[in-house]
Write a protein that holds these residues in place. Structure first.
Motif, PDB file in Angstrom:
ATOM      1  N   ALA A  94       0.839  -1.208   0.000  1.00 40.79           N
ATOM      2  CA  ALA A  94       0.000   0.000   0.000  1.00 40.79           C
ATOM      3  C   ALA A  94       0.869   1.252   0.000  1.00 40.79           C
ATOM      4  CB  ALA A  94      -0.935  -0.002   1.207  1.00 40.79           C
ATOM      5  N   ALA A  95       1.910   1.265   0.807  1.00 42.47           N
ATOM      6  CA  ALA A  95       2.793   2.435   0.874  1.00 42.47           C
ATOM      7  C   ALA A  95       3.536   2.640  -0.447  1.00 42.47           C
ATOM      8  CB  ALA A  95       3.796   2.278   2.019  1.00 42.47           C
ATOM      9  N   GLU A  96       3.990   1.554  -1.067  1.00 39.91           N
ATOM     10  CA  GLU A  96       4.668   1.668  -2.362  1.00 39.91           C
ATOM     11  C   GLU A  96       3.730   2.250  -3.414  1.00 39.91           C
ATOM     12  OE1 GLU A  96       6.058  -2.317  -3.052  1.00 39.91           O
ATOM     13  OE2 GLU A  96       7.749  -2.081  -1.679  1.00 39.91           O
ATOM     14  N   TYR A 104      -0.629  12.513  -8.110  1.00 40.81           N
ATOM     15  CA  TYR A 104      -1.908  12.563  -8.818  1.00 40.81           C
ATOM     16  C   TYR A 104      -3.110  12.673  -7.890  1.00 40.81           C
ATOM     17  CZ  TYR A 104       1.358  10.946 -12.290  1.00 40.81           C
ATOM     18  OH  TYR A 104       2.453  10.845 -13.103  1.00 40.81           O
ATOM     19  N   LEU A 105      -2.907  12.491  -6.581  1.00 38.47           N
ATOM     20  CA  LEU A 105      -4.006  12.639  -5.621  1.00 38.47           C
ATOM     21  C   LEU A 105      -4.358  14.111  -5.492  1.00 38.47           C
ATOM     22  CD1 LEU A 105      -2.890  10.147  -2.839  1.00 38.47           C
ATOM     23  CD2 LEU A 105      -4.986   9.971  -4.196  1.00 38.47           C
ATOM     24  N   LYS A 106      -5.634  14.387  -5.483  1.00 41.00           N
ATOM     25  CA  LYS A 106      -6.071  15.774  -5.362  1.00 41.00           C
ATOM     26  C   LYS A 106      -6.584  16.075  -3.961  1.00 41.00           C
ATOM     27  CE  LYS A 106      -8.775  19.310  -7.521  1.00 41.00           C
ATOM     28  NZ  LYS A 106      -8.993  19.900  -8.809  1.00 41.00           N
ATOM     29  N   TYR A 107      -7.335  15.162  -3.360  1.00 38.97           N
ATOM     30  CA  TYR A 107      -7.982  15.428  -2.076  1.00 38.97           C
ATOM     31  C   TYR A 107      -7.411  14.645  -0.907  1.00 38.97           C
ATOM     32  CZ  TYR A 107     -11.280  17.560  -5.227  1.00 38.97           C
ATOM     33  OH  TYR A 107     -11.839  18.331  -6.204  1.00 38.97           O
ATOM     34  N   LYS A 108      -6.813  13.512  -1.163  1.00 46.23           N
ATOM     35  CA  LYS A 108      -6.343  12.656  -0.067  1.00 46.23           C
ATOM     36  C   LYS A 108      -4.817  12.592   0.011  1.00 46.23           C
ATOM     37  CE  LYS A 108     -10.607  10.136   0.061  1.00 46.23           C
ATOM     38  NZ  LYS A 108     -11.344   8.932  -0.245  1.00 46.23           N
ATOM     39  N   GLU A 113       0.428  11.028   2.607  1.00 50.23           N
ATOM     40  CA  GLU A 113       1.738  11.366   3.178  1.00 50.23           C
ATOM     41  C   GLU A 113       1.884  10.819   4.592  1.00 50.23           C
ATOM     42  OE1 GLU A 113       1.902  15.605   2.678  1.00 50.23           O
ATOM     43  OE2 GLU A 113       2.537  15.447   0.581  1.00 50.23           O
ATOM     44  N   VAL A 114       0.843  10.947   5.403  1.00 51.66           N
ATOM     45  CA  VAL A 114       0.878  10.408   6.772  1.00 51.66           C
ATOM     46  C   VAL A 114       0.986   8.883   6.723  1.00 51.66           C
ATOM     47  CG1 VAL A 114      -0.440  10.126   8.914  1.00 51.66           C
ATOM     48  CG2 VAL A 114      -0.342  12.364   7.795  1.00 51.66           C
ATOM     49  N   ALA A 115       0.228   8.257   5.827  1.00 51.22           N
ATOM     50  CA  ALA A 115       0.245   6.798   5.708  1.00 51.22           C
ATOM     51  C   ALA A 115       1.624   6.293   5.288  1.00 51.22           C
ATOM     52  CB  ALA A 115      -0.813   6.354   4.702  1.00 51.22           C
ATOM     53  N   ILE A 116       2.270   6.983   4.388  1.00 52.84           N
ATOM     54  CA  ILE A 116       3.616   6.592   3.950  1.00 52.84           C
ATOM     55  C   ILE A 116       4.595   6.712   5.114  1.00 52.84           C
ATOM     56  CG2 ILE A 116       5.566   7.269   2.480  1.00 52.84           C
ATOM     57  CD1 ILE A 116       3.344   8.114   0.378  1.00 52.84           C
ATOM     58  N   ARG A 117       4.519   7.815   5.864  1.00 52.61           N
ATOM     59  CA  ARG A 117       5.389   7.986   7.046  1.00 52.61           C
ATOM     60  C   ARG A 117       5.141   6.870   8.062  1.00 52.61           C
ATOM     61  NH1 ARG A 117       3.876  13.549   7.845  1.00 52.61           N
ATOM     62  NH2 ARG A 117       3.489  13.026  10.004  1.00 52.61           N
ATOM     63  N   PHE A 118       3.867   6.531   8.262  1.00 49.17           N
ATOM     64  CA  PHE A 118       3.512   5.464   9.199  1.00 49.17           C
ATOM     65  C   PHE A 118       4.181   4.147   8.778  1.00 49.17           C
ATOM     66  CE2 PHE A 118       0.911   1.725   9.904  1.00 49.17           C
ATOM     67  CZ  PHE A 118       0.895   1.678  11.279  1.00 49.17           C
ATOM     68  N   GLU A 139       0.725   5.647  17.472  1.00 47.33           N
ATOM     69  CA  GLU A 139      -0.591   6.176  17.870  1.00 47.33           C
ATOM     70  C   GLU A 139      -0.777   7.591  17.334  1.00 47.33           C
ATOM     71  OE1 GLU A 139      -4.377   6.212  19.822  1.00 47.33           O
ATOM     72  OE2 GLU A 139      -3.042   4.566  19.285  1.00 47.33           O
ATOM     73  N   GLU A 140       0.261   8.376  17.390  1.00 49.74           N
ATOM     74  CA  GLU A 140       0.217   9.753  16.884  1.00 49.74           C
ATOM     75  C   GLU A 140      -0.107   9.776  15.380  1.00 49.74           C
ATOM     76  OE1 GLU A 140       3.658  12.986  16.064  1.00 49.74           O
ATOM     77  OE2 GLU A 140       3.630  12.178  18.105  1.00 49.74           O
ATOM     78  N   LEU A 141       0.553   8.924  14.608  1.00 50.88           N
ATOM     79  CA  LEU A 141       0.288   8.868  13.170  1.00 50.88           C
ATOM     80  C   LEU A 141      -1.092   8.281  12.874  1.00 50.88           C
ATOM     81  CD1 LEU A 141       3.831   7.824  11.951  1.00 50.88           C
ATOM     82  CD2 LEU A 141       2.687  10.004  11.512  1.00 50.88           C
ATOM     83  N   TYR A 142      -1.512   7.306  13.666  1.00 52.16           N
ATOM     84  CA  TYR A 142      -2.858   6.741  13.538  1.00 52.16           C
ATOM     85  C   TYR A 142      -3.908   7.836  13.729  1.00 52.16           C
ATOM     86  CZ  TYR A 142      -7.126   4.738  15.553  1.00 52.16           C
ATOM     87  OH  TYR A 142      -8.433   4.469  15.875  1.00 52.16           O
ATOM     88  N   LEU A 143      -3.765   8.632  14.796  1.00 52.01           N
ATOM     89  CA  LEU A 143      -4.725   9.709  15.080  1.00 52.01           C
ATOM     90  C   LEU A 143      -4.671  10.803  14.022  1.00 52.01           C
ATOM     91  CD1 LEU A 143      -4.330   9.970  18.954  1.00 52.01           C
ATOM     92  CD2 LEU A 143      -6.298   9.058  17.680  1.00 52.01           C
ATOM     93  N   LYS A 144      -3.476  11.101  13.540  1.00 48.96           N
ATOM     94  CA  LYS A 144      -3.340  12.133  12.512  1.00 48.96           C
ATOM     95  C   LYS A 144      -4.063  11.710  11.231  1.00 48.96           C
ATOM     96  CE  LYS A 144       0.036  15.375  10.875  1.00 48.96           C
ATOM     97  NZ  LYS A 144       1.364  15.888  11.049  1.00 48.96           N
ATOM     98  N   CYS A 145      -3.879  10.458  10.826  1.00 45.12           N
ATOM     99  CA  CYS A 145      -4.550   9.948   9.623  1.00 45.12           C
ATOM    100  C   CYS A 145      -6.067   9.947   9.840  1.00 45.12           C
ATOM    101  CB  CYS A 145      -4.051   8.542   9.299  1.00 45.12           C
ATOM    102  SG  CYS A 145      -4.527   7.965   7.661  1.00 45.12           S
ATOM    103  N   LYS A 146      -6.492   9.541  11.018  1.00 44.97           N
ATOM    104  CA  LYS A 146      -7.927   9.504  11.343  1.00 44.97           C
ATOM    105  C   LYS A 146      -8.528  10.911  11.310  1.00 44.97           C
ATOM    106  CE  LYS A 146     -11.004   7.868  14.970  1.00 44.97           C
ATOM    107  NZ  LYS A 146     -11.094   7.208  16.267  1.00 44.97           N
TER     108      LYS A 146
END
Length: 166
Positions: A94-96, A104-108, A113-118, A139-146
């Protein structure tokens, strides 16, 4: 990069922006010592009624494809029976994929970016014994993505054309 790859990347980004999600999933499990421990996993997916989209994404990126029979609800709504199709991809794959479609992402793109860092943190950890510091970072990255998953509210007010329309 050839034109087919660019087309695949742009199409995938459009699908995820429109009918997809980018999530860091969290599950709390009970360990041998009876202590509850959080487990995190990156998941990206697209859901819809037209299986061709999900089959295309699985063909390009791998992942899993599943469906749910939606015919009872559709019959109540006066529609012939249909299925809801879901394509998902997890963790490293998924990260790759997100790295490739990010331009190419416009809204997400913030979520991506957070998911890749995670996922990069998950790959670096490696050890079966995870420190409290590492758990707090996850947990911090989980909450940020959420928190980035906000429902868009249009700034335009929709007006009724007549009292007959809802």
């Amino acid at each position: 990069m050839n034109k087919n790859n660019i087309r695949d990347y742009a199409y995938t980004a459009g699908c995820i922006d429109c009918d997809g999600w980018i999530s860091v999933k969290k599950a709390v499990i009970l360990c041998r010592d009876k202590e509850k421990t959080p487990r995190y996993k990156l998941e990206v997916g697209v859901v819809g009624k037209d299986a061709r989209v999900q089959q295309y994404l699985q063909g390009v990126w791998g992942g899993s494809l599943s469906y749910k029979d939606n015919s009872d609800k559709d019959k109540r709504d006066g529609i012939n029976g249909t299925y809801i199709w879901t394509w998902k991809i997890n963790s490293i794959k998924a990260a790759e994929m997100l790295k490739k479609i990010l331009p190419y992402l416009k809204y997400k793109n913030d979520q991506a970016e957070v998911a890749i860092r995670f996922q990069e943190r998950m790959q670096k950890a490696g050890s079966p014994q995870i420190s409290e510091h590492e758990l707090s970072k996850r947990e911090e990255l989980y909450l940020k993505c959420k928190n980035l998953k906000k429902i868009y509210v249009s700034p335009v007010q929709v007006q009724r054309l007549s009292m007959m329309t809802s």
